[in-house]
Write an enzyme that holds these catalytic residues in place. Structure first.
Site: not given
Lengths: 264, 164, 542
Positions: C215, C219, C366-368, C429-430
């Site tokens: 995680h 950041y 989300h993370f893209h 996913r994946r």
């Protein structure tokens, strides 16, 4: 900055507030996470408060005994990992070569093998070993193979599989490089839970215990797929092949068998 | 303001937890993937749905490259169901579409999930975690059938599946 | 004063080349698994590509940007040459060599384990060795940033550390500590198995170690973006930073609370106790604090700039902002995407809501949106801002820059919104491909196709980006003047020790890690061999 200020001191409000705040948050979360929430979880079967704390912390519990339904037929008891059947040496291969003389009647090399038996040259040791164990134990049954396998010792089976793994793969019976790979082989049929054959049987990936299919006789491949589909062969661990074969159409079985038989 | 936001978020998490929404697994159990097919509750003949003495149903399932066994899970509607599942090899994902049933199968550990299906219907059950080259072909099914119909089936057989 | 121009340029160019290649792989993947692909689909090549795309975008690209930008900040903010330039080149060489060493086995299909490793699947050892080299190379940067700040503080005992450098060192410490989890996983658990010394591995324990990194790495990716928000954006639009102290507090909060929260990636895992899942969920909520502080401060800074330009009214000032300025545009897009992504993130951090989207395409969306959207668009802006100072030439392609930023923003929205949507429908996913002939999957066909279109816009945007940078190397020479970071409304003259150094915050960071991870790790270690499972080797000899 040069200051006389002492940072690690309770008199420093940055220190006391940040440390106190963090510690306070930790304590509150500990109370909520370890004392309150465990009781809110359905079926948590908590005895004492200590039980709740241990469960929330992740201390493993022994599985409660439950009534089990025993199998009505013999299933494979082979432990199959990528390390099976273990390291081998040249002596093992040599002993295997001697033992293999009795196999040659049916599993003769390459082109001379009978169409209803598999080619064993170059098969991964794990694949040959597992089938021998299953024949011996009765998890896989064949009128010709079973009597041979029953008399093999553990070491015999290791030696035989080492020997066949040591041999180079032989060309197939009817090589024909022109046959295109059918969809069932390279793609499978996802929604019917059929992965591509190549994800375990070589071409993409080799799963521990899975045999090579290239160059095998179409008759043999087809017969095995039908046996898996019809529950006549049940020595695949936890139904991993039956799950696939039973969802294949007759045409897909034919296509896969014909394609692999055509491989050089 | 920011502190309030954080407080609100944490408060929501506690509220949802106390009000018995889906909760993290309550305890940990282990299983040895090498031998799950030889002994214990995940042997082939013991997989599928079983009716417990209290009327609830336990579903035992196994994930492996590249299928779930049983390939088709049958459960009654409107009945407490406990899913117990593990993996025989690598990490798999356990997702029933159209529900909020979604967990991981990590080899070495047993995933335990108390769930309830409200209405009869069919769902797909794909593996949602990358498990190797055949991952995209790992789709099972779930059939939720009427409580009474399930009871009729359960009277005939001790472990139920809808594998055709 | 930028002495190490070649060093910084080398970092940026290597980063962007890696980014360009990985972007093409990403767009190919989107196409390959969409209904637009007329071919059969090949899972082998797909997973090779996903592993390469993830490793390049996750480990190599942002690390190089953080390193290059960090060296630039050191010289520009401290106004003195970088200490340890040779070591910096060594670090860069290690990252470059590591990237090549890792990606060779991946492209050969010997390590299709995805960048998140997924033991007990174990690939070719060189893949992991390459990743370790990348991380160790970046640790050299961590050490250099720390040394440069400490030496400067000793030389300037009466001055506060400039905010840009303070934030930069915060990012370095954050990364130094957060990378430890994955490093332990790779060095102690995976590599012995990949090299054949062992044949079993505890998959559950490995996942816990990876979550330690998983995680906070986000950041770390985010740090250059936030540094640009605080120290470049207000100056670029002709304003001032609303509060220097707010900035410091935001970066400090990242250092303290972004690390011990990784278990929220393991909400659904059976090997971690529910109590620890809850604690880490609470601290995950805490990590929204620095972002809320930042959004407030940056919006206030924008308002200051606007009022200085004559903007009026409670909302009218928004119109008076310099919308033609690329930094204005990039920051706005970035904050918008951060906002959308942040709302999605709140759903992920809640155990209950998470179960409806866990490991579906929602997560990929989300993370893209956060990384490739909010974060990377600021990497572009940073490059635009620094380029004249690095090349000594003017970067005069304003319209093209605006087009590039617009395309990236629109492309990212068109890519990720449908992705979120199919995730809610339950698309896992994946997966290398889907059977769109199936009525249930057919509902998702249109959305998946839209994502391919969005991806194409991103590729076009990247082509423009490279064009602008390359033109920048050929433009006429001009003196860009002295580089300035944004000034705060009240520039700090004296600071409490807590806001001028990291001793307290690193203590808290490590202490919280021990509280939140100590027991779960110890517990799994105590289980020992009973939960170690046989390795499943991938890329076996064919």
């Amino acid at each position: 900055m040069k200051t006389e200020e002492r940072l690690f001191s309770w008199r420093n409000s940055w220190f006391s507030l940040s440390l106190g705040g963090t510690a306070g948050l930790v304590v509150l979360s500990l109370i909520a996470g370890f004392l309150v929430l465990p009781y809110a979880t359905p079926n948590s079967k908590l005895g004492s408060l200590w039980d709740a704390i241990c469960s929330a912390a992740g201390v493993p519990r022994a599985t409660a005994p439950s009534e089990q339904v025993a199998p009505t037929f013999k299933t494979s008891a082979v432990v199959m990992t990528s390390q099976m059947p273990g390291p081998t040496d040249t002596r093992s291969v040599g002993r295997g070569a001697t033992l293999a003389m009795q196999c040659a009647i049916c599993h003769a090399s390459g082109r001379h093998s009978q169409p209803d038996t598999p080619n064993l040259e170059g098969q991964p040791a794990a694949a040959v070993y597992k089938q021998l164990r299953d024949f011996k134990a009765g998890a896989r049954v064949n009128a010709v193979m079973t009597p041979f396998a029953i008399n093999l010792t553990e070491q015999d089976m290791i030696d035989l599989s080492a020997y066949y793994a040591y041999l180079p793969r032989q060309p197939g019976l009817h090589p024909d490089a022109g046959v295109p790979a059918p969809a069932i082989v390279i793609r499978g049929a996802a929604m019917r839970n059929i992965p591509a054959c190549s994800s375990c049987h070589g071409g993409g990936e080799v799963k521990a215990g899975a045999p090579w299919l290239e160059g095998q006789s179409a008759i043999y491949i087809k017969a095995q797929l039908q046996a898996f589909a019809g529950e006549h062969r049940r020595n695949d661990i936890s139904e991993q092949m039956r799950n696939i074969a039973r969802r294949m159409t007759a045409q897909e079985i034919d296509e896969a068998a014909a394609y692999y038989a055509s491989r050089p | 303001m920011s502190a309030c936001t954080v407080g609100l978020l944490v408060g929501m998490a506690i509220f949802a937890g106390v009000h018995r929404a889906v909760m993290p697994q309550a305890w940990i159990e282990t299983a040895n993937p090498r031998t799950v097919h030889i002994a214990g509750e995940f042997i082939e003949s013991n997989l599928g749905s079983a009716v417990e003495a209290d009327g609830s149903v336990t579903v035992r399932a196994l994930g492996q490259q590249f299928s779930f066994t049983p390939q088709c899970v049958v459960v009654p509607s409107d009945t407490p169901v406990t899913i117990r599942a593990t993996s025989a090899d690598v990490v798999h994902g356990f997702l029933i579409t159209g529900t909020n049933i979604n967990t991981m199968l990590v080899p070495g550990y047993i995933s335990i999930l108390p769930v309830k299906f409200k209405t009869p219907g069919e769902h797909t059950m794909p593996c949602q975690e990358f498990c190797g080259l055949g991952h995209e072909g790992m789709w099972a099914k779930v059939k939720v059938i009427d409580k009474a119909a399930f009871a009729t089936l359960a009277a005939k057989q001790r472990r139920l599946t809808c594998v055709e | 004063m930028l002495n190490s121009k070649r060093l910084v340029l080398a970092h940026f160019w290597l980063a962007f080349v890696v980014f360009g290649l990985a972007l093409l792989l990403g767009e190919w993947q989107m196409f390959a698994r969409s209904p637009l692909n007329p071919g059969l689909g090949n899972s082998d090549w797909y997973y090779r590509s996903v592993t390469a795309h993830g490793s390049a975008m996750g480990y190599v690209f942002p690390t190089l940007i953080a390193m290059g930008f960090g060296y630039a900040i050191t010289e520009l903010a401290l106004k003195k040459p970088l200490i340890g330039r040779r070591w910096a080149w060594t670090g860069l060489a290690m990252v470059a060599v590591g990237a090549v060493v890792a990606l060779i086995p991946v492209s050969l299909g010997l390590a299709s384990v995805l960048y998140t490793f997924y033991p007990p699947m174990v690939g070719n050892p060189f893949y992991y060795i390459g990743v370790v080299l990348v991380v160790v190379g970046s640790w050299i940067w961590v050490a250099l940033m720390s040394i440069n700040m400490i030496v400067w503080k000793r030389e300037n005992p009466d001055k506060p550390v400039p905010l840009a450098m303070f934030a930069n060192v915060a990012g370095a410490y954050l990364w130094g500590w957060t990378a430890v989890g994955a490093a332990i996983e790779v060095l102690l658990l995976i590599l012995p198995v990949a090299l054949g010394f062992k044949d079993t591995i505890d998959a559950g324990l490995s996942r816990v170690f990876f979550s330690w990194t998983l995680h906070a790495i986000v950041y770390f990716w985010l740090m250059p973006t936030y540094i640009a928000y605080y120290t470049i954006f207000p100056r670029a639009i002709g304003g001032r930073l609303y509060s220097d102290a707010m900035g410091r507090i935001a970066f400090i909060l990242f250092v303290v609370v972004s690390m011990p929260i990784g278990v929220h990636h393991l909400f659904a895992d059976p090997q971690v106790g529910g109590g620890f899942k809850f604690i880490q969920s609470v601290f995950t909520a805490m990590v929204s604090l620095p972002t809320l502080v930042t959004i407030f401060t940056i919006c206030a800074s924008a308002e200051i700039a606007s009022r200085l330009r004559g903007g009026r009214g409670p909302f009218g000032w928004v119109k008076a902002l310099p919308w033609g300025n690329p930094m204005m545009l990039a920051t706005t897009f970035s904050l918008l995407m951060l906002g959308f992504g942040g709302v999605g993130g709140l759903i992920n951090m809640s155990y209950q809501l998470n179960t409806s989207i866990h490991n579906t395409q929602w997560i990929t969306g989300h993370f893209h949106l956060i990384f490739a959207g909010a974060i990377v668009i600021m990497y572009f802006a940073i490059a635009y801002d620094l380029w004249p100072h690095l090349t000594g030439r003017i970067l005069k392609t304003g319209r093209m820059m605006k087009a590039q930023l617009w395309l990236w923003f629109v492309g990212m929205i068109v890519t990720t919104f449908p992705w979120h949507y199919v995730g809610i429908l339950g698309m896992p996913r994946r997966m290398a491909f889907y059977d769109y002939a199936n009525p249930e999957i057919a509902k998702q066909a249109f959305s998946v196709s839209m994502s391919v279109v969005g991806g194409a816009l991103l590729v076009v945007s990247a082509v423009l980006f490279f064009t602008i940078l390359i033109r920048g190397h050929r433009a006429e020479r001009a003196d860009p003047g002295e580089y300035r970071f944004a000034q705060a409304v009240h520039e700090p003259v004296r600071l409490p020790a807590a806001l001028n150094g990291f001793a307290l915050w690193l203590t808290l960071m490590i202490g919280l890690t021990v509280v939140n991870y100590g027991y779960p790790i110890a517990q799994l270690l105590a289980l020992g061999s009973s939960t170690s499972v046989p390795a499943v080797y991938v890329g076996a000899p064919q």
